[in-house]
Design an enzyme around this catalytic site. Structure first.
Site, PDB file in Angstrom:
ATOM      1  N   GLY A 246       0.866  -1.220   0.032  1.00 49.15           N
ATOM      2  CA  GLY A 246      -0.151   0.011   0.078  1.00 49.15           C
ATOM      3  C   GLY A 246       0.788   1.283  -0.047  1.00 49.15           C
ATOM      4  CE1 TYR A 327      14.520  -1.322   5.752  1.00 57.89           C
ATOM      5  CE2 TYR A 327      13.114  -0.928   7.714  1.00 57.89           C
ATOM      6  CZ  TYR A 327      13.470  -1.673   6.816  1.00 57.89           C
ATOM      7  OH  TYR A 327      12.856  -3.074   6.772  1.00 57.89           O
ATOM      8  CB  CYS A 357      27.333  -3.149  23.603  1.00 54.42           C
ATOM      9  SG  CYS A 357      26.906  -3.168  25.242  1.00 54.42           S
ATOM     10  CE1 TYR A 385       7.077  -4.629   7.143  1.00 48.97           C
ATOM     11  CE2 TYR A 385       6.213  -2.494   6.804  1.00 48.97           C
ATOM     12  CZ  TYR A 385       6.218  -3.646   6.363  1.00 48.97           C
ATOM     13  OH  TYR A 385       5.563  -3.971   4.967  1.00 48.97           O
TER      14      TYR A 385
HETATM   15  C1  PLP Z   1       6.293  -6.117   2.375  1.00 49.00           C
HETATM   16  C2  PLP Z   1       5.460  -6.526   1.225  1.00 49.00           C
HETATM   17  C3  PLP Z   1       4.286  -5.742   1.200  1.00 49.00           C
HETATM   18  C4  PLP Z   1       3.722  -4.649   2.221  1.00 49.00           C
HETATM   19  O1  PLP Z   1       4.287  -3.470   2.166  1.00 49.00           O
HETATM   20  P1  PLP Z   1       3.768  -2.246   2.693  1.00 49.00           P
HETATM   21  O2  PLP Z   1       4.718  -1.016   2.208  1.00 49.00           O
HETATM   22  O3  PLP Z   1       3.877  -2.446   4.123  1.00 49.00           O
HETATM   23  O4  PLP Z   1       2.256  -1.962   2.428  1.00 49.00           O
HETATM   24  C5  PLP Z   1       3.461  -6.317   0.116  1.00 49.00           C
HETATM   25  N1  PLP Z   1       3.677  -7.216  -0.681  1.00 49.00           N
HETATM   26  C6  PLP Z   1       5.147  -7.637  -0.611  1.00 49.00           C
HETATM   27  C7  PLP Z   1       5.229  -8.917  -1.703  1.00 49.00           C
HETATM   28  C8  PLP Z   1       5.826  -7.269   0.487  1.00 49.00           C
HETATM   29  O5  PLP Z   1       7.085  -8.081   0.436  1.00 49.00           O
END
Ligand code: PLP
Length: 430
Positions: A246, A327, A357, A385
């Site tokens: 998304g 990231y 550490c 995440y």
């Molecule tokens: C991680 C992932 C998503 C989800 O992505 P978002 O940016 O968290 O919505 C969807 N499809 C696949 C294949 C992914 O690896």
């Protein structure tokens, strides 16, 4: 002035105290200790229904990418709202089943599916395998043959579009490990169409995460529909088109993201124009469903004056929340209590760091904070995440997770116990 809050509906200041829905976060921190993840159910629900409602006029399946946050309580509630699920492992399918989700609404993504996972998914009759390579296609045929079943598949194609996001979460470029090169896709589709153990149902891509603009999605859609044209000319018909993850979410003040309905409408318009308005639209959204729905509450242990910097040392570390260091992600860090202007505590610039550490153990750099030891802070936008990427590094126990619904709250994961951590390890006498 009150600190910036990415979701200022479900997280808000009341009399200078930070609340989640109708519960003061301080109350949760006092009851369950810190660090603690706190999620707003109504924020999750709203984010999910934004897609669901936008998709309503069209054939669709809204899949939640559960790697963003896979707590069984959240999976269960999303399943009740009608969600399907995008999974990336057999373990995640186990979670869907455990949470009473419907395996027939499950898509299986990922570049390294092992035999057992494919067999388990096939036994549970999942909706579709998103196939990421030719050898994987062959392996699925092999497993389906052994079970005498037909596996529904789509190819995850790599459309080679730049999602303009962080390199670690950019997945749709030629140099990435994901998907099948779009030029090779017609040949692989033809090969799949010849197997008695496969049924081609769709086409799939996922170009990256935290994409805040609509144009990369539209570019990918164009390439997918070009491919659909080629497939049609070869007699291969599709049932669905899967746009992958998304939209991105707001982490920082001033950031703009589109509403789900803008994305859905723009994509559907394109499909309609090209004669594909009938295809089932699928999204695999993770971050945009749960990201802004969660915070990580932490307590300040020490304020330390370094030679060139001040450090705000908290009881949360990179093992609990790895996004900043992995990231270089910027996440808002907001105090649970805001001191009045005239109070004697000085506002200072701090690096907010954990006890681990590693120099990489930080949550935020150069943050202006008016705080003292013992104060509580919330790392905002921690719902996606966060917990799912946590680890036990430094033998730190995983934090509990609390779900708030209005004035009520529930423990959806208890704070881990040290005995549990050791229970699978064994001493040997040599
Ligand atoms: C991680 C992932 C998503 C989800 O992505 P978002 O940016 O968290 O919505 C969807 N499809 C696949 C294949 C992914 O690896």
């Amino acid at each position: 002035m009150l600190p910036f809050l990415p979701d200022n509906k479900n997280f808000s200041y009341r009399d200078n105290e930070l609340w989640c829905e109708r519960v003061p976060l301080k109350q949760i921190a006092e009851e369950f200790g810190t660090p603690v993840y706190v999620y707003s159910y109504n924020s999750i629900k709203k984010a999910f229904l934004a897609y669901q409602q936008a998709l309503k006029p069209y054939p669709h399946l809204m899949c939640y990418a559960m790697k963003a946050n896979s707590n069984i309580a959240i999976i269960h509630l999303l399943a009740k709202l009608g969600a399907g699920f995008d999974i990336v492992s057999g373990g995640e399918l186990r979670r869907v089943i455990e949470a009473s989700g419907d395996p027939k609404k499950v898509l299986f993504s990922g570049v390294g599916k092992i035999y057992d996972e494919i067999a388990y998914a096939l036994e549970n009759d999942i909706k579709c395998f998103n196939v990421e390579s030719e050898p994987e296609l062959e392996r699925i045929i092999e497993v389906a043959k052994a079970q005498n079943k037909v596996a529904r598949i789509s190819l995850r194609v790599n459309p080679n579009v730049d999602a303009k996001t962080h390199p670690y979460i950019s997945t749709g470029l030629k140099q990435n490990k994901f998907g099948i090169a779009i030029e090779d896709a017609p040949r692989v589709y033809e090969k799949a169409s010849k197997s008695d153990f496969l049924k081609i149902t769709g086409i799939d891509c996922h170009i990256g995460s935290q994409i805040t603009d609509i144009s990369p999605f539209l570019d990918a859609c164009d390439k997918l529909l070009d491919l659909a044209d080629v497939l049609k000319s070869k007699g291969i018909e599709l049932d669905h088109i899967d746009f992958g993850g998304g939209l991105g979410i707001v982490y920082e003040e001033g950031q703009e993201v589109h509403h789900a309905s803008e994305l859905v409408e723009a994509l559907h318009q394109k499909m309609e124009n090209r004669g594909y308005g009938y295809l089932e639209m699928i999204f695999e959204a993770g971050r945009s469903i749960v990201g802004n729905s969660g915070v990580l509450v932490t307590e300040i242990q020490y304020l330390k004056e370094g030679e060139t910097k001040n450090f705000c040392i908290v009881d949360t570390a990179m093992n609990d929340m790895i996004r900043p260091t992995l990231y270089q992600a910027w996440m808002q860090i907001a105090p649970l209590h805001v001191y009045p202007e005239n109070c004697p505590i000085k506002e200072e610039i701090f690096d907010v760091v954990g006890p681990i550490c590693e120099t990489g153990d930080w949550l935020g750099k150069d943050r202006k904070l008016k705080v003292q030891p013992g104060d509580l802070l919330a790392v905002m936008s921690s719902g996606a995440y966060g917990m799912t990427m946590s680890s036990h590094y430094n033998t730190r126990l995983k934090p509990p997770e609390i779900l708030v619904d209005g004035a009520d709250y529930y423990v959806i994961r208890e704070r881990e116990k040290i005995e549990k951590l050791f229970s699978s390890e064994h001493i040997v006498e040599l």
